[in-house]
Design an enzyme around this catalytic site. Structure first.
Site, mmCIF file in Angstrom:
data_model
loop_
_atom_site.group_PDB
_atom_site.id
_atom_site.type_symbol
_atom_site.label_atom_id
_atom_site.label_comp_id
_atom_site.label_asym_id
_atom_site.label_seq_id
_atom_site.Cartn_x
_atom_site.Cartn_y
_atom_site.Cartn_z
ATOM 1 N N LYS A 1 -7.548 28.221 25.405
ATOM 2 C CA LYS A 1 -8.043 27.588 24.173
ATOM 3 C C LYS A 1 -7.923 26.086 24.327
ATOM 4 O O LYS A 1 -7.085 25.603 25.101
ATOM 5 C CB LYS A 1 -7.213 28.044 22.967
ATOM 6 C CG LYS A 1 -7.963 27.941 21.647
ATOM 7 C CD LYS A 1 -8.909 29.098 21.416
ATOM 8 C CE LYS A 1 -9.670 28.972 20.122
ATOM 9 N NZ LYS A 1 -10.339 30.234 19.758
HETATM 10 P P1 NAD Z 1 -16.723 27.029 11.348
HETATM 11 O O1 NAD Z 1 -16.326 25.637 11.613
HETATM 12 O O2 NAD Z 1 -18.115 27.463 11.608
HETATM 13 O O3 NAD Z 1 -16.372 27.425 9.819
HETATM 14 C C1 NAD Z 1 -15.114 27.293 9.236
HETATM 15 C C2 NAD Z 1 -15.283 27.534 7.748
HETATM 16 O O4 NAD Z 1 -14.011 27.606 7.099
HETATM 17 C C3 NAD Z 1 -16.050 26.422 7.035
HETATM 18 O O5 NAD Z 1 -16.914 27.006 6.077
HETATM 19 C C4 NAD Z 1 -14.959 25.636 6.337
HETATM 20 O O6 NAD Z 1 -15.424 24.930 5.217
HETATM 21 C C5 NAD Z 1 -14.031 26.754 5.948
HETATM 22 N N1 NAD Z 1 -12.656 26.356 5.669
HETATM 23 C C6 NAD Z 1 -11.865 25.494 6.324
HETATM 24 N N2 NAD Z 1 -10.679 25.403 5.735
HETATM 25 C C7 NAD Z 1 -10.699 26.257 4.709
HETATM 26 C C8 NAD Z 1 -9.754 26.626 3.725
HETATM 27 N N3 NAD Z 1 -8.535 26.110 3.706
HETATM 28 N N4 NAD Z 1 -10.126 27.542 2.827
HETATM 29 C C9 NAD Z 1 -11.353 28.072 2.866
HETATM 30 N N5 NAD Z 1 -12.273 27.765 3.755
HETATM 31 C C10 NAD Z 1 -11.957 26.858 4.665
HETATM 32 O O7 NAD Z 1 -15.694 27.926 12.192
HETATM 33 P P2 NAD Z 1 -15.841 29.436 12.665
HETATM 34 O O8 NAD Z 1 -16.297 29.435 14.071
HETATM 35 O O9 NAD Z 1 -16.547 30.242 11.617
HETATM 36 O O10 NAD Z 1 -14.295 29.842 12.717
HETATM 37 C C11 NAD Z 1 -13.613 30.362 11.566
HETATM 38 C C12 NAD Z 1 -12.461 31.230 12.059
HETATM 39 O O11 NAD Z 1 -12.983 32.258 12.897
HETATM 40 C C13 NAD Z 1 -11.429 30.492 12.913
HETATM 41 O O12 NAD Z 1 -10.148 31.065 12.683
HETATM 42 C C14 NAD Z 1 -11.883 30.799 14.326
HETATM 43 O O13 NAD Z 1 -10.820 30.665 15.282
HETATM 44 C C15 NAD Z 1 -12.312 32.229 14.142
HETATM 45 N N6 NAD Z 1 -13.197 32.744 15.208
HETATM 46 C C16 NAD Z 1 -14.418 32.168 15.462
HETATM 47 C C17 NAD Z 1 -15.195 32.674 16.478
HETATM 48 C C18 NAD Z 1 -16.565 32.136 16.787
HETATM 49 O O14 NAD Z 1 -17.233 32.715 17.657
HETATM 50 N N7 NAD Z 1 -17.029 31.103 16.123
HETATM 51 C C19 NAD Z 1 -14.745 33.760 17.237
HETATM 52 C C20 NAD Z 1 -13.510 34.331 16.944
HETATM 53 C C21 NAD Z 1 -12.758 33.808 15.909
#
Ligand code: NAD
Length: 421
Positions: A111
């Protein structure tokens, strides 16, 4: 994408090590192996300069961590966020090791992260930062060594800059050095939706197990980025009523159900879901406590803790985010009979389709979205069934079951390779 931290006091690295210790204890893991798996193999800490639009130079700080490489090259996203820390990146790298093992794809865990609020950068500054950060961590990176991907606030465009930077340095195009790229540059069909689609496949399996009719069910989603907004849309496509969604600015709630395509359009226009016509405002803490069948945390870590776990009123908690629930909260939810699908299983669809993308890149191939989704379905449902079988056999919650499966696989691979020299 806008992101804010809700509960920064809990250290995710301590959570990750605690989760590992519980599984290692239950597996009666060899003490030497336990020491090896409890720490990351490599941690790279970089400071790097970026030329800003006003001509000044600003120095940023970032990390790349590789946790375990016994099963293959390191795999894991890069996060841009003002609250990134080495301990957060270490936790996320360790979770990637277990995640790849749960779904049986040939990678170890890695990561990365940069301490930056990307909303404060221009597009050119973001590109400069991305290219220079990738250059600094390139000592670890390569299609056979360590393959980054998107995470919070990093997009297919950022992946394109990473791929181009690496390719410029070696002198030829290397699409397999990062995943989550735009399709025109060797990205995979279905990658953008993959994390959410994998989550929804898990929810469907959990509902079948618990005999919940999804057509009559309700869902609440915290976080409305790549994982959350697409999960909300796919759940809605399954006939589930979406009661509430949120982003870092706040949430919206409608007992009659939200028209999710209209919410997505609203967010695209206004930058937030807040203010969506006809819905009530709800805070990011309140949203978790709304009564529903399925709760999907899809934002950041430490959202469900000992202090609110008694007030979660969902039948299924599906962790699209990494690390949203603490070990203490796991026990409370389990005691109360909630069915939690742990992150290392529930959001593994993202890395699984990243693996498909890498395989396609190495073979100069391109699969249809139908093929990608069918292969994803097969891997996710198999991993879910294997985890559920352990959970039922051991009387353990699904997180412990997934850890027992994953840690054993990584421990076996590490032990079989033996100790060098
Ligand atoms: P992203 O940046 O696309 O979206 C994050 C979202 O969370 C945004 O809408 C933001 O406004 C919101 N957010 C941030 N802080 C917040 C809070 N305190 N309360 C509510 N909403 C909040 O990111 P993403 O890729 O969707 O990632 C989100 C989660 O999913 C993370 O934990 C990431 O590690 C996990 N994840 C993502 C992927 C991927 O392929 N993108 C894969 C596995 C896990």
């Amino acid at each position: 994408m806008t992101t804010e931290r809700a509960a920064p006091a809990i250290n995710p690295w301590h959570v990750a090590q605690q989760q590992f210790d519980i599984a290692a204890e239950k597996l009666n893991l060899d003490p030497g192996l336990r020491q090896v798996l409890r720490e990351p193999r490599r941690e790279l800490h970089v400071h790097f300069p970026v030329k800003m639009d006003d001509g000044s130079v600003k120095v940023f700080e970032g990390y790349r961590v590789q946790h375990n490489l016994s099963r293959g090259p390191a795999k894991g996203g890069i996060r841009y966020h003002q609250d990134v820390s080495i301990d957060e990146v270490k936790a996320l790298a360790m979770w990637m090791t277990w995640k790849c093992a749960v779904v049986g794809i040939p990678y170890g865990g890695g990561k990365g992260g940069v301490i930056v609020d990307p909303k404060k950068l221009s597009r050119r500054e973001l590109e400069n930062l991305s290219r220079r950060f990738f250059t600094e961590i390139e000592v670890l990176i390569g299609p056979e060594k360590d393959i980054p991907a998107p995470d919070v606030n990093t997009t297919p465009q950022v992946m394109a800059w990473f791929m181009d930077t690496y390719s410029m340095h070696v002198g030829y195009t290397v699409p397999g050095v990062v995943t989550g790229k735009p399709i025109a540059l060797g990205g995979s069909e279905g990658r953008n939706e993959a994390t959410a689609r994998g989550t929804v496949f898990c929810v469907i399996e959990a509902a079948r197990h618990l005999q919940i009719d999804l057509k009559a069910a309700t869902v609440v989603v915290q976080g409305f980025g790549n994982a959350g907004s697409i999960a909300a849309r796919l759940m809605s496509d399954e006939g589930v009523k979406v009661l509430a969604v949120s982003d870092s600015s706040g949430g919206i709630h409608s007992p009659a159900g939200l028209d999710i395509n209209r919410v997505i359009a609203w967010k695209a226009e206004h930058g937030t879901v807040v203010g969506f016509p006809g819905a009530q405002a709800v805070s990011n803490t309140e949203i978790l406590e709304i009564e529903c069948d399925v709760l999907i945390p899809a934002a950041l870590e430490n959202q469900i803790t000992a202090s609110n776990a008694e007030r979660i009123h969902a039948k299924i908690v599906a962790e699209a985010a990494n690390g949203p629930t603490t070990p203490e909260a796991d026990e409370i939810l389990f005691r109360r009979g909630l069915f939690l699908i742990p992150d290392i299983l529930c959001n593994a669809g993202g890395v699984t389709v990243s693996y498909f993308e890498w395989v396609q890149d190495l073979n100069r191939d391109h699969w249809s979205e139908k093929v990608v989704n069918e292969k994803l379905h097969e891997i996710m449902t198999k991993a879910f069934a294997e985890t559920l079988a352990i959970s039922l056999r051991e009387g353990a919650h699904m997180r412990l079951a997934a850890y027992l499966l994953a840690v054993q696989r990584v421990a076996d691979a590490t032990a079989m390779r033996g100790l060098y020299p």
